[in-house]
Design a protein around this motif. Structure first.
Motif: not given
Length: 189
Positions: A72-73, A77-78, A94-95, A104-106
């Motif tokens: 989700s979020l 990552a945060l 939500g990444v 674009s790097r995902l």
């Protein structure tokens, strides 16, 4: 399985040079992942660290990798971004919102060659990865601070209350302006 650990283990075997992976977390699939790691060969030295606080896990690595198939979020990552930790992640949930212009790097979820390419890029150009990490840190500080998130939640509830009040006002006006129904005097029959 949904955290993409199998994708990461497979991607490590595609890299042009051996790497060391430390997999942090716990779950029912650990035995299966350990078997995959043993079969990966000498391309990757893989350690399973178990569950631990994010800050401690970050101190064990140069790059955090979040190869999730679904999210989700994700707070990890945060947390990684806020700590200025270089982060390779998948384009799920939500990444992309967290990454903003860096999305674009995902990597597509479950895409072993794409994850291997992202890892190779990180190994081959640590300065670019560090610059991305600092840009991501600044973005998270701006858009995902506690104050900003509280303001967003407060604003959301304020809009809901405004909509409710507007609906109640329209209902009151509608009752006051509604024409009398023919054949009824308003008294119960």
């Amino acid at each position: 399985m949904l955290k993409g650990v199998s994708t990461l283990i497979q991607a490590a075997s595609f890299l042009p040079r051996p790497v060391r992976l430390r997999i942090v977390g716990a779950g029912p699939d650990r035995a299966e992942f350990e078997k995959m790691a043993a079969e990966a060969g000498d391309e990757a030295a893989i350690e399973f660290m178990g569950a631990m606080p994010a800050r401690e896990a970050f101190s064990l690595a140069r790059v955090a990798v979040m190869p999730s198939w679904h999210e989700s979020l994700p707070y990890v990552a945060l947390e990684a971004a806020a700590a200025g930790m270089p982060l390779i992640a998948t384009k799920v949930g939500g990444v992309p919102e967290i990454f903003g212009s860096l999305s674009s790097r995902l990597v597509p979820p479950g895409d072993v060659p794409a994850l291997a390419a992202a890892l190779a890029r990180a190994l081959g150009d640590p300065q670019a990865l560090e610059a991305d990490a600092l840009a991501l840190r600044d973005r998270v500080r701006e858009f995902f601070s506690v104050a900003r998130m509280v303001d967003g939640v407060d604003g959301f509830y304020a809009r809901l209350l405004d909509m409710r009040e507007a609906g109640e006002e329209m209902a009151r006006k509608g009752r006051a302006e509604a024409p009398a129904r023919p054949g009824f005097t308003g008294a119960e029959h």
